[in-house]
Design a protein around this motif. Structure first.
Motif, PDB file in Angstrom:
ATOM      1  N   LEU A  19      60.462  63.410  22.319  1.00 11.37           N
ATOM      2  CA  LEU A  19      60.017  62.973  23.641  1.00 11.37           C
ATOM      3  C   LEU A  19      58.608  63.491  23.889  1.00 11.37           C
ATOM      4  O   LEU A  19      58.282  64.634  23.577  1.00 11.37           O
ATOM      5  N   SER A  20      57.783  62.639  24.445  1.00 14.50           N
ATOM      6  CA  SER A  20      56.421  63.057  24.730  1.00 14.50           C
ATOM      7  C   SER A  20      56.139  62.856  26.210  1.00 14.50           C
ATOM      8  O   SER A  20      56.773  62.049  26.876  1.00 14.50           O
ATOM      9  N   MET A  21      55.202  63.598  26.711  1.00 15.18           N
ATOM     10  CA  MET A  21      54.798  63.493  28.110  1.00 15.18           C
ATOM     11  C   MET A  21      54.010  62.204  28.295  1.00 15.18           C
ATOM     12  O   MET A  21      53.240  61.817  27.422  1.00 15.18           O
ATOM     13  N   PRO A  22      54.197  61.539  29.435  1.00 16.17           N
ATOM     14  CA  PRO A  22      53.410  60.319  29.670  1.00 16.17           C
ATOM     15  C   PRO A  22      51.944  60.675  29.880  1.00 16.17           C
ATOM     16  O   PRO A  22      51.600  61.799  30.250  1.00 16.17           O
ATOM     17  N   ALA A  73      55.447  45.985  35.338  1.00 15.94           N
ATOM     18  CA  ALA A  73      54.067  46.470  35.309  1.00 15.94           C
ATOM     19  C   ALA A  73      53.876  47.552  34.254  1.00 15.94           C
ATOM     20  O   ALA A  73      52.852  47.580  33.564  1.00 15.94           O
ATOM     21  N   LEU A  74      54.840  48.448  34.134  1.00 21.45           N
ATOM     22  CA  LEU A  74      54.723  49.545  33.168  1.00 21.45           C
ATOM     23  C   LEU A  74      55.433  49.250  31.854  1.00 21.45           C
ATOM     24  O   LEU A  74      55.334  50.031  30.914  1.00 21.45           O
ATOM     25  N   ASN A  75      56.172  48.147  31.809  1.00 17.56           N
ATOM     26  CA  ASN A  75      56.872  47.710  30.607  1.00 17.56           C
ATOM     27  C   ASN A  75      57.864  48.762  30.099  1.00 17.56           C
ATOM     28  O   ASN A  75      58.050  48.941  28.903  1.00 17.56           O
ATOM     29  N   THR A  76      58.489  49.482  31.047  1.00 20.55           N
ATOM     30  CA  THR A  76      59.510  50.473  30.708  1.00 20.55           C
ATOM     31  C   THR A  76      60.620  50.433  31.746  1.00 20.55           C
ATOM     32  O   THR A  76      60.421  49.936  32.855  1.00 20.55           O
ATOM     33  N   ARG A  77      61.751  50.967  31.381  1.00 18.71           N
ATOM     34  CA  ARG A  77      62.835  51.087  32.356  1.00 18.71           C
ATOM     35  C   ARG A  77      62.508  52.141  33.409  1.00 18.71           C
ATOM     36  O   ARG A  77      62.966  52.057  34.543  1.00 18.71           O
ATOM     37  N   VAL A  81      63.137  52.893  37.523  1.00 20.91           N
ATOM     38  CA  VAL A  81      63.873  54.070  37.967  1.00 20.91           C
ATOM     39  C   VAL A  81      63.049  54.897  38.955  1.00 20.91           C
ATOM     40  O   VAL A  81      63.604  55.443  39.918  1.00 20.91           O
ATOM     41  N   ALA A  82      61.734  54.978  38.770  1.00 25.37           N
ATOM     42  CA  ALA A  82      60.896  55.785  39.661  1.00 25.37           C
ATOM     43  C   ALA A  82      60.944  55.282  41.105  1.00 25.37           C
ATOM     44  O   ALA A  82      61.211  56.074  42.019  1.00 25.37           O
ATOM     45  N   PRO A  83      60.713  53.984  41.379  1.00 21.24           N
ATOM     46  CA  PRO A  83      60.824  53.556  42.772  1.00 21.24           C
ATOM     47  C   PRO A  83      62.265  53.590  43.284  1.00 21.24           C
ATOM     48  O   PRO A  83      62.495  53.816  44.477  1.00 21.24           O
ATOM     49  N   ALA A  84      63.237  53.392  42.396  1.00 21.32           N
ATOM     50  CA  ALA A  84      64.633  53.470  42.820  1.00 21.32           C
ATOM     51  C   ALA A  84      64.983  54.890  43.266  1.00 21.32           C
ATOM     52  O   ALA A  84      65.729  55.084  44.233  1.00 21.32           O
ATOM     53  N   ALA A  85      64.436  55.888  42.569  1.00 18.13           N
ATOM     54  CA  ALA A  85      64.684  57.278  42.966  1.00 18.13           C
ATOM     55  C   ALA A  85      64.044  57.570  44.320  1.00 18.13           C
ATOM     56  O   ALA A  85      64.662  58.220  45.176  1.00 18.13           O
ATOM     57  N   CYS A 125      67.981  45.993  38.091  1.00 10.03           N
ATOM     58  CA  CYS A 125      66.572  45.914  37.698  1.00 10.03           C
ATOM     59  C   CYS A 125      66.254  46.864  36.553  1.00 10.03           C
ATOM     60  O   CYS A 125      65.468  46.534  35.667  1.00 10.03           O
ATOM     61  N   ALA A 126      66.857  48.044  36.545  1.00 10.70           N
ATOM     62  CA  ALA A 126      66.632  48.974  35.439  1.00 10.70           C
ATOM     63  C   ALA A 126      67.279  48.464  34.157  1.00 10.70           C
ATOM     64  O   ALA A 126      66.758  48.683  33.067  1.00 10.70           O
ATOM     65  N   THR A 127      68.376  47.746  34.291  1.00  7.27           N
ATOM     66  CA  THR A 127      69.043  47.206  33.112  1.00  7.27           C
ATOM     67  C   THR A 127      68.297  45.995  32.563  1.00  7.27           C
ATOM     68  O   THR A 127      68.192  45.822  31.353  1.00  7.27           O
ATOM     69  N   LEU A 128      67.758  45.163  33.453  1.00 11.77           N
ATOM     70  CA  LEU A 128      67.044  43.969  33.026  1.00 11.77           C
ATOM     71  C   LEU A 128      65.654  44.267  32.492  1.00 11.77           C
ATOM     72  O   LEU A 128      65.041  43.411  31.870  1.00 11.77           O
ATOM     73  N   ALA A 129      65.148  45.458  32.747  1.00 16.69           N
ATOM     74  CA  ALA A 129      63.805  45.810  32.298  1.00 16.69           C
ATOM     75  C   ALA A 129      63.746  45.800  30.780  1.00 16.69           C
ATOM     76  O   ALA A 129      64.694  46.186  30.095  1.00 16.69           O
TER      77      ALA A 129
END
Length: 143
Positions: A19-22, A73-77, A81-85, A125-129
Protein backbone atom coordinates in the motif's frame (compact mmCIF):
# COMPACT_ATOMS: atom_id res chain seq x y z
CA UNK A 1 7.75 -15.48 -1.21
CA UNK A 2 9.62 -13.56 -3.83
CA UNK A 3 7.88 -12.48 -7.05
CA UNK A 4 9.93 -15.02 -9.03
CA UNK A 5 8.81 -18.01 -6.96
CA UNK A 6 6.63 -20.37 -9.02
CA UNK A 7 3.06 -20.42 -7.75
CA UNK A 8 3.47 -17.13 -5.93
CA UNK A 9 1.89 -13.86 -6.91
CA UNK A 10 3.60 -12.22 -9.83
CA UNK A 11 4.89 -8.67 -9.91
CA UNK A 12 1.66 -7.46 -11.55
CA UNK A 13 -0.65 -8.90 -8.90
CA UNK A 14 -2.63 -6.32 -6.95
CA UNK A 15 -2.30 -8.43 -3.82
CA UNK A 16 1.48 -8.38 -3.95
CA UNK A 17 1.74 -4.59 -4.20
CA UNK A 18 2.44 -2.73 -0.96
CA UNK A 19 0.00 0.00 0.00
CA UNK A 20 1.28 3.43 -0.85
CA UNK A 21 0.23 6.88 0.26
CA UNK A 22 -1.78 8.87 -2.28
CA UNK A 23 -0.12 11.81 -3.94
CA UNK A 24 -0.68 15.21 -2.29
CA UNK A 25 -3.09 16.26 -5.04
CA UNK A 26 -5.12 13.09 -4.67
CA UNK A 27 -5.19 13.46 -0.87
CA UNK A 28 -6.53 17.01 -1.25
CA UNK A 29 -9.17 15.68 -3.67
CA UNK A 30 -10.25 13.04 -1.14
CA UNK A 31 -10.44 15.67 1.60
CA UNK A 32 -12.46 17.96 -0.67
CA UNK A 33 -14.86 15.12 -1.50
CA UNK A 34 -15.20 14.34 2.21
CA UNK A 35 -16.14 17.95 3.00
CA UNK A 36 -18.47 18.11 0.00
CA UNK A 37 -20.14 14.90 1.21
CA UNK A 38 -20.75 16.52 4.60
CA UNK A 39 -22.28 19.56 2.91
CA UNK A 40 -24.55 17.40 0.72
CA UNK A 41 -25.60 15.41 3.79
CA UNK A 42 -26.48 18.56 5.72
CA UNK A 43 -28.35 20.02 2.75
CA UNK A 44 -30.24 16.76 2.22
CA UNK A 45 -31.18 16.74 5.89
CA UNK A 46 -32.82 20.13 5.46
CA UNK A 47 -34.41 19.49 2.04
CA UNK A 48 -35.92 16.03 2.50
CA UNK A 49 -38.59 16.91 5.09
CA UNK A 50 -39.53 20.20 3.40
CA UNK A 51 -40.96 18.82 0.16
CA UNK A 52 -41.59 15.24 1.20
CA UNK A 53 -41.51 12.99 -1.80
CA UNK A 54 -39.67 15.42 -4.07
CA UNK A 55 -37.22 16.61 -1.44
CA UNK A 56 -36.30 13.07 -0.50
CA UNK A 57 -35.67 12.14 -4.11
CA UNK A 58 -33.68 15.35 -4.66
CA UNK A 59 -31.51 14.71 -1.59
CA UNK A 60 -30.80 11.11 -2.60
CA UNK A 61 -30.12 12.10 -6.23
CA UNK A 62 -27.65 14.76 -5.06
CA UNK A 63 -25.86 12.24 -2.87
CA UNK A 64 -25.78 9.66 -5.68
CA UNK A 65 -24.40 12.24 -8.10
CA UNK A 66 -21.64 13.20 -5.70
CA UNK A 67 -20.69 9.61 -4.84
CA UNK A 68 -20.65 8.41 -8.43
CA UNK A 69 -19.01 11.61 -9.67
CA UNK A 70 -16.24 11.29 -7.10
CA UNK A 71 -15.53 7.72 -8.10
CA UNK A 72 -15.48 8.58 -11.80
CA UNK A 73 -13.37 11.72 -11.31
CA UNK A 74 -10.65 9.90 -9.36
CA UNK A 75 -11.18 6.55 -11.11
CA UNK A 76 -11.14 4.69 -7.77
CA UNK A 77 -13.63 3.28 -5.34
CA UNK A 78 -12.18 5.54 -2.68
CA UNK A 79 -13.54 8.45 -4.70
CA UNK A 80 -17.02 7.24 -3.76
CA UNK A 81 -16.13 6.25 -0.20
CA UNK A 82 -14.68 9.65 0.79
CA UNK A 83 -17.86 11.68 0.15
CA UNK A 84 -19.98 8.84 1.54
CA UNK A 85 -18.00 8.99 4.79
CA UNK A 86 -18.50 12.76 4.99
CA UNK A 87 -22.22 12.33 4.25
CA UNK A 88 -22.57 9.64 6.90
CA UNK A 89 -20.79 11.60 9.62
CA UNK A 90 -22.81 14.75 8.93
CA UNK A 91 -26.12 12.90 8.91
CA UNK A 92 -25.32 10.94 12.08
CA UNK A 93 -24.29 14.12 13.90
CA UNK A 94 -27.48 15.86 12.78
CA UNK A 95 -29.71 13.04 14.06
CA UNK A 96 -28.73 13.72 17.66
CA UNK A 97 -31.12 15.96 19.57
CA UNK A 98 -29.79 18.99 21.36
CA UNK A 99 -30.21 19.67 25.11
CA UNK A 100 -32.89 22.28 24.30
CA UNK A 101 -34.94 19.56 22.63
CA UNK A 102 -34.35 20.75 19.05
CA UNK A 103 -33.73 18.22 16.32
CA UNK A 104 -33.56 18.12 12.53
CA UNK A 105 -34.87 14.60 11.97
CA UNK A 106 -38.44 13.74 12.80
CA UNK A 107 -39.65 10.24 13.48
CA UNK A 108 -41.33 9.91 10.09
CA UNK A 109 -40.88 7.52 7.22
CA UNK A 110 -39.05 10.17 5.18
CA UNK A 111 -36.19 10.42 7.66
CA UNK A 112 -35.71 6.68 7.73
CA UNK A 113 -35.83 6.48 3.95
CA UNK A 114 -33.23 9.24 3.75
CA UNK A 115 -30.87 7.46 6.15
CA UNK A 116 -31.23 3.99 4.68
CA UNK A 117 -31.49 5.24 1.10
CA UNK A 118 -28.27 7.24 1.46
CA UNK A 119 -26.45 4.19 2.77
CA UNK A 120 -27.75 2.03 -0.07
CA UNK A 121 -26.82 4.68 -2.65
CA UNK A 122 -23.30 4.94 -1.19
CA UNK A 123 -22.79 1.18 -1.33
CA UNK A 124 -24.13 1.00 -4.88
CA UNK A 125 -21.90 3.82 -6.10
CA UNK A 126 -18.81 2.38 -4.43
CA UNK A 127 -19.58 -1.01 -5.93
CA UNK A 128 -20.24 0.36 -9.42
CA UNK A 129 -17.02 2.37 -9.40
CA UNK A 130 -14.34 1.10 -11.70
CA UNK A 131 -11.36 -0.29 -9.89
CA UNK A 132 -7.83 -0.33 -11.19
CA UNK A 133 -7.61 -2.11 -14.48
CA UNK A 134 -4.51 -4.08 -15.44
CA UNK A 135 -2.23 -2.53 -18.03
CA UNK A 136 -1.90 -4.13 -21.41
CA UNK A 137 -4.01 -4.88 -24.41
CA UNK A 138 -7.61 -5.83 -23.99
CA UNK A 139 -7.99 -9.45 -24.95
CA UNK A 140 -10.56 -12.11 -24.33
CA UNK A 141 -9.43 -15.43 -23.00
CA UNK A 142 -10.12 -18.56 -25.04
CA UNK A 143 -10.64 -16.88 -28.40
Amino acid sequence: MSPRTPGGPGPGSGLAQPLSMPSPGRAVAYLGLFVLGAVVGAAGTLVQPGWFPGGLLLALAGAAGLFLGGSRALNTRAGAVAPAAGWMIAVILLTASRPEGDFLFGAGIGSYLFLLGGIVVAVMCATLAQGRQPDGPRARLAK
